[in-house]
Design a protein around this motif. Sequence first.
Motif: not given
Length: 162
Positions: A109-119
Motif C-alpha cells: 500500500y505504500l510502494p517505494h520508487n526504488s527497486t524492491e523492498a527487502p524481503t
Amino acid sequence: MSKDDSTAYDTTDPCPIARTLQIVGEKWTLLILRDIFRGKHRFNEIYENLRCPKNLLSSRLHALEETEIITRYSYKEQGKRTRAAYQLTERGLALAPILIALGDWGTTYLPHNSTEAPTLIHNECGGKLIARITCENGHDIPYPLPAHHEEKPVSPLTDMNP
C-alpha cells in the motif's frame, strides 16, 4: 494510567493490542526490532542503519530489555573494550509475524520508487515469507475475515446498570 510496579504497561487495560502498543508501538522501537530481527545485533550496527539519536536508541534498547523482548550480551573485538550487543528473546521472536505483516502492508500500500523492498526468504525452499492468518486449528483464513469478536467480561462489575 495505572501501572503495576513490576510491568512497563498498564495492566488494567483489558485490550491486548493497547497493552502491546504501550511497549512496541513507537516508530523507533519497531525499527530497532526490525534491525535486530534482520541480524544487526551491535549498538553501532543499529545506529548506523537508523541514524536516530544515540540517547533515544539507548533508551529504547533499555526498555526492550526491561520488558524481556531483547537480551543484552557482551562481545569484545581484539584490542578494543567490551561492548554490548542484543538478541531477541522468545518474546521478541514472537513479534516476527507482526514485523513481516507491517512490511507486507507497506510494500503493498505504500510502494517505494526504488527497486524492491527487502524481503525475508525461506532458507529451505527460497520462497518469500509472508504474513498469514490462521485459526488455532491451522486453517488459513481469507480476507475479509470470516470471524467475529468474542467479548469477554473484564470483571463482574462491568455491567453497572441497575
